[in-house]
Design an enzyme around this catalytic site. Structure first.
Site, PDB file in Angstrom:
ATOM      1  N   ARG A 122       0.823  -1.202   0.000  1.00  0.00           N
ATOM      2  CA  ARG A 122       0.000   0.000   0.000  1.00  0.00           C
ATOM      3  C   ARG A 122       0.858   1.252   0.000  1.00  0.00           C
ATOM      4  O   ARG A 122       0.316   2.359   0.016  1.00  0.00           O
ATOM      5  CB  ARG A 122      -0.840   0.017   1.270  1.00  0.00           C
ATOM      6  CG  ARG A 122      -2.305  -0.329   1.064  1.00  0.00           C
ATOM      7  CD  ARG A 122      -2.916  -0.341   2.449  1.00  0.00           C
ATOM      8  NE  ARG A 122      -4.309  -0.154   2.458  1.00  0.00           N
ATOM      9  CZ  ARG A 122      -5.198  -1.149   2.563  1.00  0.00           C
ATOM     10  NH1 ARG A 122      -4.805  -2.390   2.592  1.00  0.00           N
ATOM     11  NH2 ARG A 122      -6.472  -0.872   2.627  1.00  0.00           N
TER      12      ARG A 122
ATOM     13  N   ARG B  88     -21.713  -2.045   3.422  1.00  0.00           N
ATOM     14  CA  ARG B  88     -21.106  -3.342   3.728  1.00  0.00           C
ATOM     15  C   ARG B  88     -21.441  -3.779   5.159  1.00  0.00           C
ATOM     16  O   ARG B  88     -21.421  -2.983   6.088  1.00  0.00           O
ATOM     17  CB  ARG B  88     -19.586  -3.265   3.565  1.00  0.00           C
ATOM     18  CG  ARG B  88     -18.897  -4.568   3.988  1.00  0.00           C
ATOM     19  CD  ARG B  88     -17.474  -4.666   3.528  1.00  0.00           C
ATOM     20  NE  ARG B  88     -16.659  -3.558   3.963  1.00  0.00           N
ATOM     21  CZ  ARG B  88     -15.409  -3.377   3.561  1.00  0.00           C
ATOM     22  NH1 ARG B  88     -14.850  -4.218   2.703  1.00  0.00           N
ATOM     23  NH2 ARG B  88     -14.709  -2.341   3.987  1.00  0.00           N
TER      24      ARG B  88
ATOM     25  N   ARG C 212     -18.181  -2.500   9.998  1.00  0.00           N
ATOM     26  CA  ARG C 212     -16.806  -2.224  10.434  1.00  0.00           C
ATOM     27  C   ARG C 212     -16.699  -0.775  10.887  1.00  0.00           C
ATOM     28  O   ARG C 212     -17.319   0.112  10.293  1.00  0.00           O
ATOM     29  CB  ARG C 212     -15.841  -2.463   9.256  1.00  0.00           C
ATOM     30  CG  ARG C 212     -15.403  -3.900   9.132  1.00  0.00           C
ATOM     31  CD  ARG C 212     -14.654  -4.225   7.851  1.00  0.00           C
ATOM     32  NE  ARG C 212     -13.610  -3.298   7.428  1.00  0.00           N
ATOM     33  CZ  ARG C 212     -12.828  -3.503   6.361  1.00  0.00           C
ATOM     34  NH1 ARG C 212     -12.962  -4.632   5.632  1.00  0.00           N
ATOM     35  NH2 ARG C 212     -11.923  -2.629   6.008  1.00  0.00           N
TER      36      ARG C 212
ATOM     37  N   ARG D 150      -9.968   7.093   4.626  1.00  0.00           N
ATOM     38  CA  ARG D 150      -9.358   5.984   3.866  1.00  0.00           C
ATOM     39  C   ARG D 150      -9.166   6.364   2.402  1.00  0.00           C
ATOM     40  O   ARG D 150      -8.159   6.009   1.785  1.00  0.00           O
ATOM     41  CB  ARG D 150     -10.234   4.733   3.968  1.00  0.00           C
ATOM     42  CG  ARG D 150     -10.134   4.071   5.324  1.00  0.00           C
ATOM     43  CD  ARG D 150     -11.299   3.151   5.552  1.00  0.00           C
ATOM     44  NE  ARG D 150     -11.223   1.930   4.786  1.00  0.00           N
ATOM     45  CZ  ARG D 150     -12.272   1.133   4.574  1.00  0.00           C
ATOM     46  NH1 ARG D 150     -13.455   1.449   5.052  1.00  0.00           N
ATOM     47  NH2 ARG D 150     -12.119   0.031   3.887  1.00  0.00           N
TER      48      ARG D 150
HETATM   49  P1  AP5 Z   1     -15.024  -5.788  -0.587  1.00  0.00           P
HETATM   50  O1  AP5 Z   1     -14.769  -6.955  -1.463  1.00  0.00           O
HETATM   51  O2  AP5 Z   1     -15.109  -6.018   0.880  1.00  0.00           O
HETATM   52  O3  AP5 Z   1     -13.990  -4.596  -0.934  1.00  0.00           O
HETATM   53  P2  AP5 Z   1     -12.432  -4.489  -0.702  1.00  0.00           P
HETATM   54  O4  AP5 Z   1     -11.821  -3.884  -1.937  1.00  0.00           O
HETATM   55  O5  AP5 Z   1     -11.848  -5.772  -0.221  1.00  0.00           O
HETATM   56  O6  AP5 Z   1     -12.454  -3.365   0.419  1.00  0.00           O
HETATM   57  P3  AP5 Z   1     -11.816  -3.271   1.863  1.00  0.00           P
HETATM   58  O7  AP5 Z   1     -12.531  -2.110   2.503  1.00  0.00           O
HETATM   59  O8  AP5 Z   1     -11.809  -4.547   2.620  1.00  0.00           O
HETATM   60  O9  AP5 Z   1     -10.380  -2.886   1.508  1.00  0.00           O
HETATM   61  P4  AP5 Z   1      -9.523  -1.915   2.221  1.00  0.00           P
HETATM   62  O10 AP5 Z   1      -8.407  -1.943   1.271  1.00  0.00           O
HETATM   63  O11 AP5 Z   1      -9.969  -0.565   2.575  1.00  0.00           O
HETATM   64  O12 AP5 Z   1      -9.430  -2.548   3.695  1.00  0.00           O
HETATM   65  P5  AP5 Z   1      -8.461  -3.621   4.304  1.00  0.00           P
HETATM   66  O13 AP5 Z   1      -9.281  -4.602   5.018  1.00  0.00           O
HETATM   67  O14 AP5 Z   1      -7.457  -4.087   3.289  1.00  0.00           O
HETATM   68  O15 AP5 Z   1     -16.388  -5.091  -1.108  1.00  0.00           O
HETATM   69  C1  AP5 Z   1     -16.922  -3.938  -0.476  1.00  0.00           C
HETATM   70  C2  AP5 Z   1     -18.464  -4.014  -0.490  1.00  0.00           C
HETATM   71  O16 AP5 Z   1     -18.940  -3.965  -1.833  1.00  0.00           O
HETATM   72  C3  AP5 Z   1     -19.035  -5.315   0.112  1.00  0.00           C
HETATM   73  O17 AP5 Z   1     -20.207  -5.015   0.810  1.00  0.00           O
HETATM   74  C4  AP5 Z   1     -19.345  -6.209  -1.113  1.00  0.00           C
HETATM   75  O18 AP5 Z   1     -20.420  -7.080  -0.866  1.00  0.00           O
HETATM   76  C5  AP5 Z   1     -19.687  -5.147  -2.162  1.00  0.00           C
HETATM   77  N1  AP5 Z   1     -19.236  -5.546  -3.503  1.00  0.00           N
HETATM   78  C6  AP5 Z   1     -18.047  -6.094  -3.836  1.00  0.00           C
HETATM   79  N2  AP5 Z   1     -17.962  -6.297  -5.167  1.00  0.00           N
HETATM   80  C7  AP5 Z   1     -19.125  -5.826  -5.670  1.00  0.00           C
HETATM   81  C8  AP5 Z   1     -19.641  -5.723  -7.010  1.00  0.00           C
HETATM   82  N3  AP5 Z   1     -18.905  -6.146  -8.054  1.00  0.00           N
HETATM   83  N4  AP5 Z   1     -20.876  -5.189  -7.178  1.00  0.00           N
HETATM   84  C9  AP5 Z   1     -21.605  -4.755  -6.120  1.00  0.00           C
HETATM   85  N5  AP5 Z   1     -21.167  -4.829  -4.833  1.00  0.00           N
HETATM   86  C10 AP5 Z   1     -19.945  -5.343  -4.623  1.00  0.00           C
HETATM   87  O19 AP5 Z   1      -7.626  -2.720   5.332  1.00  0.00           O
HETATM   88  C11 AP5 Z   1      -8.220  -2.218   6.508  1.00  0.00           C
HETATM   89  C12 AP5 Z   1      -7.194  -1.392   7.273  1.00  0.00           C
HETATM   90  O20 AP5 Z   1      -6.078  -2.241   7.670  1.00  0.00           O
HETATM   91  C13 AP5 Z   1      -6.536  -0.232   6.529  1.00  0.00           C
HETATM   92  O21 AP5 Z   1      -7.354   0.930   6.533  1.00  0.00           O
HETATM   93  C14 AP5 Z   1      -5.247  -0.065   7.342  1.00  0.00           C
HETATM   94  O22 AP5 Z   1      -5.483   0.589   8.558  1.00  0.00           O
HETATM   95  C15 AP5 Z   1      -4.858  -1.505   7.630  1.00  0.00           C
HETATM   96  N6  AP5 Z   1      -4.008  -2.068   6.578  1.00  0.00           N
HETATM   97  C16 AP5 Z   1      -4.334  -3.108   5.742  1.00  0.00           C
HETATM   98  N7  AP5 Z   1      -3.332  -3.349   4.884  1.00  0.00           N
HETATM   99  C17 AP5 Z   1      -2.366  -2.452   5.182  1.00  0.00           C
HETATM  100  C18 AP5 Z   1      -1.085  -2.178   4.609  1.00  0.00           C
HETATM  101  N8  AP5 Z   1      -0.610  -2.889   3.559  1.00  0.00           N
HETATM  102  N9  AP5 Z   1      -0.345  -1.173   5.143  1.00  0.00           N
HETATM  103  C19 AP5 Z   1      -0.795  -0.462   6.205  1.00  0.00           C
HETATM  104  N10 AP5 Z   1      -2.010  -0.641   6.770  1.00  0.00           N
HETATM  105  C20 AP5 Z   1      -2.777  -1.632   6.258  1.00  0.00           C
END
Ligand code: AP5
Length: 209
Positions: free
Chosen positions: A88, A122, A155, A166
């Protein structure tokens, strides 16, 4: 197959990864899920990152890189992996280059308005992590997980202020990775606005080439 899923929060990376892990028979490694598991288990790392995740800021690179390095050493990751949410930052991408090679980086493209709709609607099952959407992918009974019967939760970082933060963090710190990976020839853009089935089919077609 060594894959990275890149894209803004809510683009559907986790949704597609949960199908792709079976299709390619490789583990889905989500740094967000790894951090949330630490928080759920009340580990030292979980205590350290809880407030950071709730705000939508990024966990420091040193902590995140060490966690991923350890995860990639596990036996199941020897046959390949889907890294979802890592790297990221440019520093994380440089560190990943030292750890392993990549076959492709899939960039999920979605506009801001749609991202906000997806994140604000979500809902997740706390114990299994299964994801729903109140409109696009509702459970059979509103607010209840189909498998466990538990109440679904929102969440903390899917609340309005955290979503805004974000998206700003993504634009400043993660978007530069698009140019970083495009210059290597590894990056493929995928239109994430279609249904999950269509997005998955398009990705498989593109990766086959
Ligand atoms: P979903 O599939 O859950 O989306 P996503 O892209 O996985 O989104 P996330 O919010 O999980 O990703 P993120 O990158 O912000 O969070 P992460 O957990 O990595 O889909 C979203 C919604 O849309 C769902 O309700 C789904 O049903 C719907 N949907 C999906 N596809 C669809 C479609 N085609 N049509 C209609 N609806 C659809 O990170 C969380 C936190 O962890 C970060 O903020 C940070 O604090 C930390 N973190 C994680 N990784 C790192 C890193 N590498 N470095 C530093 N901090 C980090």
């Amino acid at each position: 197959m060594n894959l990275v899923f890149l894209g803004p929060p809510g683009a559907g990376k986790g949704t597609i990864a949960s199908q792709a892990k079976n299709h390619y028979d490789i583990p889905h490694i989500s740094t967000g899920d790894l951090f949330r598991n630490h928080i759920k288990g009340d580990t030292d790392l979980g205590k350290q990152v809880k407030a950071i995740l709730a705000s939508g800021d990024l966990v420091p690179d040193s902590i995140t890189i060490a966690m991923v390095e350890q995860r990639l050493k596990e036996a199941d990751a020897k046959k390949g992996f889907i890294l979802d949410g890592f790297p990221r930052t440019i520093a994380q991408a440089d560190a990943l280059k030292e750890m392993t090679s990549l076959d492709a980086v899939v960039n999920f493209v979605l506009d801001r308005e749609e991202i906000i709709k997806r994140l604000s609607g979500r809902r997740v099952c706390k114990s299994t992590g299964k994801t729903y959407h109140v409109v696009f992918n509702p459970p059979k009974v509103a607010g209840i997980d189909d498998e466990t019967g538990e109440a679904l939760i929102q969440r903390d970082d899917d609340k309005q202020d955290a979503i805004e933060n974000r998206l700003n963090v993504y634009e400043k710190q993660t978007e530069p990775l698009i140019a970083y990976y495009r210059s290597t020839g590894l990056l493929f853009d995928i239109d994430a606005s279609a249904s999950p089935e269509e997005v998955m089919a398009e990705m498989v077609k593109v990766l086959k080439k």
